[in-house]
Design an enzyme around this catalytic site. Structure first.
Site, mmCIF file in Angstrom:
data_model
loop_
_atom_site.group_PDB
_atom_site.id
_atom_site.type_symbol
_atom_site.label_atom_id
_atom_site.label_comp_id
_atom_site.label_asym_id
_atom_site.label_seq_id
_atom_site.Cartn_x
_atom_site.Cartn_y
_atom_site.Cartn_z
ATOM 1 N N GLU A 36 60.562 23.283 53.501
ATOM 2 C CA GLU A 36 61.872 23.883 53.188
ATOM 3 C C GLU A 36 62.732 22.828 52.516
ATOM 4 O O GLU A 36 62.688 21.656 52.876
ATOM 5 C CB GLU A 36 62.595 24.298 54.475
ATOM 6 C CG GLU A 36 62.281 25.674 54.957
ATOM 7 C CD GLU A 36 63.104 26.044 56.191
ATOM 8 O OE1 GLU A 36 64.108 25.360 56.479
ATOM 9 O OE2 GLU A 36 62.718 27.003 56.869
ATOM 10 N N ARG A 93 59.978 32.583 29.254
ATOM 11 C CA ARG A 93 59.021 33.353 28.443
ATOM 12 C C ARG A 93 58.863 34.772 28.952
ATOM 13 O O ARG A 93 58.320 35.624 28.265
ATOM 14 C CB ARG A 93 57.665 32.627 28.396
ATOM 15 C CG ARG A 93 57.696 31.421 27.467
ATOM 16 C CD ARG A 93 56.447 30.591 27.565
ATOM 17 N NE ARG A 93 56.408 29.821 28.800
ATOM 18 C CZ ARG A 93 55.414 29.013 29.144
ATOM 19 N NH1 ARG A 93 54.386 28.881 28.341
ATOM 20 N NH2 ARG A 93 55.450 28.342 30.262
ATOM 21 N N HIS A 127 64.036 29.808 25.142
ATOM 22 C CA HIS A 127 62.890 30.399 24.435
ATOM 23 C C HIS A 127 63.362 31.508 23.471
ATOM 24 O O HIS A 127 62.854 31.639 22.362
ATOM 25 C CB HIS A 127 61.894 30.940 25.451
ATOM 26 C CG HIS A 127 60.717 31.598 24.834
ATOM 27 N ND1 HIS A 127 59.870 30.924 23.983
ATOM 28 C CD2 HIS A 127 60.266 32.864 24.914
ATOM 29 C CE1 HIS A 127 58.925 31.759 23.575
ATOM 30 N NE2 HIS A 127 59.141 32.928 24.118
ATOM 31 N N LYS A 190 48.998 34.376 12.685
ATOM 32 C CA LYS A 190 47.754 34.628 13.443
ATOM 33 C C LYS A 190 47.481 36.118 13.457
ATOM 34 O O LYS A 190 48.367 36.900 13.800
ATOM 35 C CB LYS A 190 47.923 34.158 14.889
ATOM 36 C CG LYS A 190 47.866 32.656 15.053
ATOM 37 C CD LYS A 190 47.984 32.256 16.503
ATOM 38 C CE LYS A 190 49.421 32.349 16.988
ATOM 39 N NZ LYS A 190 49.645 31.762 18.308
ATOM 40 N N GLY A 222 48.851 23.728 24.904
ATOM 41 C CA GLY A 222 48.576 22.975 23.680
ATOM 42 C C GLY A 222 47.722 23.759 22.693
ATOM 43 O O GLY A 222 47.539 23.327 21.552
ATOM 44 N N GLY A 223 47.215 24.925 23.114
ATOM 45 C CA GLY A 223 46.310 25.716 22.262
ATOM 46 C C GLY A 223 46.950 26.098 20.932
ATOM 47 O O GLY A 223 46.322 25.953 19.868
ATOM 48 N N THR A 224 48.178 26.566 20.984
ATOM 49 C CA THR A 224 48.862 27.000 19.752
ATOM 50 C C THR A 224 48.910 25.854 18.746
ATOM 51 O O THR A 224 48.564 26.019 17.569
ATOM 52 C CB THR A 224 50.307 27.468 20.091
ATOM 53 O OG1 THR A 224 50.226 28.532 21.042
ATOM 54 C CG2 THR A 224 51.064 27.917 18.861
HETATM 55 C C1 R5P Z 1 55.494 31.054 22.590
HETATM 56 O O1 R5P Z 1 56.120 32.025 22.199
HETATM 57 C C2 R5P Z 1 56.072 29.681 22.623
HETATM 58 O O2 R5P Z 1 57.064 29.516 21.638
HETATM 59 C C3 R5P Z 1 54.988 28.637 22.434
HETATM 60 O O3 R5P Z 1 54.399 28.816 21.164
HETATM 61 C C4 R5P Z 1 53.924 28.771 23.497
HETATM 62 O O4 R5P Z 1 54.503 28.803 24.783
HETATM 63 C C5 R5P Z 1 52.942 27.600 23.407
HETATM 64 O O5 R5P Z 1 51.978 27.792 24.393
HETATM 65 P P1 R5P Z 1 50.582 27.019 24.367
HETATM 66 O O6 R5P Z 1 50.896 25.552 24.192
HETATM 67 O O7 R5P Z 1 49.992 27.357 25.717
HETATM 68 O O8 R5P Z 1 49.764 27.552 23.244
#
Ligand code: R5P
Length: 310
Positions: A36, A93, A127, A190, A222-224
């Site tokens: 807590e 988000r 965001h 994309k 980091g995928g994007t």
């Molecule tokens: C999405 O709308 C956000 O602006 C970022 O592009 C997203 O959160 C990046 O996520 P990740 O690093 O997991 O690809």
């Protein structure tokens, strides 16, 4: 003015305190044995203009709860005004219903924060700008763009720069930065043509020979970024950098970025960098302490915050 720090990002709170030349208030924010959260403000705050510095970053729920409980402690100690300074606003988000029977958690969190007794909110690169409207209390959404633009001008060759939005949703943010550094804009589009087929990355704009700068609000897995960097290089870009406000960097993100073809990822300290982030060879952290500190100072003196971005 009193500054109170939660545990989410003590180094940033200390840097803001140094900028304002106002010491952090004596306070204990600790855990009972069962985890807590317990808070004790150890100095008088009666009638004070108080600012709680707390990002609702990982572990999000714990840090959110700390923010709420610090607010309650200040309210019961008769603080005159409570401003929640939230450099990174978690849950942002979840700002709409992506499907039937899903929540709008960003709205729920905004309601809870206001209900706990916060009078105003100071945050950074939400965001989606509309999240400001989720709060029924005054909310200032600061922009990291001037800080990022200054760093880009100091580090990257002027003539060859090109700002790139990693997706169509981020175009407004990327365009604003492109304007500040007087660079052209490209967009990664994309598309999944048919369900089950992998996504195709089309680049809108000629990136050949360019030093590309990917701009986004959040890097999480980091995928994007890594996919966008690969697509840009495949389309002839000379090199790819990324400037991202909030380094969420969960799971294996740091290793993914370190093993990628990104020349450098620059993030701010809106979220406290982990040891892995600090030692990564291609991640650099720049501070938003001055920006946040200046906005806090202006809030306290009732002067314009928006003019910070003119
Ligand atoms: C999405 O709308 C956000 O602006 C970022 O592009 C997203 O959160 C990046 O996520 P990740 O690093 O997991 O690809």
């Amino acid at each position: 003015m009193k500054l109170v720090a939660g545990n989410s990002n003590r180094p940033l709170a200390e840097a803001i305190s140094a900028y304002l030349n106002v010491p952090l208030a004596k306070a204990q924010v600790r855990r009972f044995a069962d985890m807590e959260v317990f808070v004790e403000i150890q100095e008088n705050v009666r009638g004070e203009d108080t600012f709680i510095i707390q990002s609702t970053s990982f572990p999000t729920n714990d840090h959110l709860m700390e923010l709420l409980i610090i607010t309650d402690a200040l309210r019961r100690a008769s603080a005159r005004r409570i401003t929640a300074v939230i450099p990174y606003f978690g849950y942002a988000r979840q700002d709409r219903k992506p499907a039937a029977r899903t929540p709008i958690s960003a709205k729920l969190v905004a309601n809870i924060i206001a209900h706990a007794g916060v009078d105003r909110v100071l945050t950074l690169d939400l965001h989606a700008g509309q999240i400001q409207g989720f709060f029924d209390i005054p909310t200032d959404n600061l922009f990291a763009a001037p800080t990022l633009a200054r760093d880009i001008k100091d580090h990257l060759d002027g003539g060859n720069r090109m700002v790139v939005s990693p997706d169509v949703g981020g175009v407004v943010r990327a365009r604003a930065l492109a304007k500040r550094i007087d660079a052209p804009l490209a967009i990664v589009d994309k598309r999944r043509e048919r369900p089950g087929e992998s996504e195709v990355m089309n680049i809108i704009g000629d990136v050949s020979g360019r030093s590309c700068i990917l701009v986004d609000d959040i890097v999480d897995s980091g995928g994007t970024l890594v996919n966008a960097a690969d697509a840009l290089l495949a389309n002839g870009a000379k090199e790819v950098y990324a400037y991202i406000t909030h380094g969420v960097l969960s799971g294996g993100a740091v290793a993914r970025i370190a093993g990628s073809r990104l020349k450098e990822l620059v993030i701010t300290d809106s979220i406290m960098p982990t040891e892995a982030v600090k030692v990564a060879h291609n991640i650099r952290v720049i501070s938003i302490a001055q920006l946040m500190g200046e906005a806090i100072g202006r809030t306290a003196t009732e002067s314009s915050v928006s003019s910070l971005f003119d």
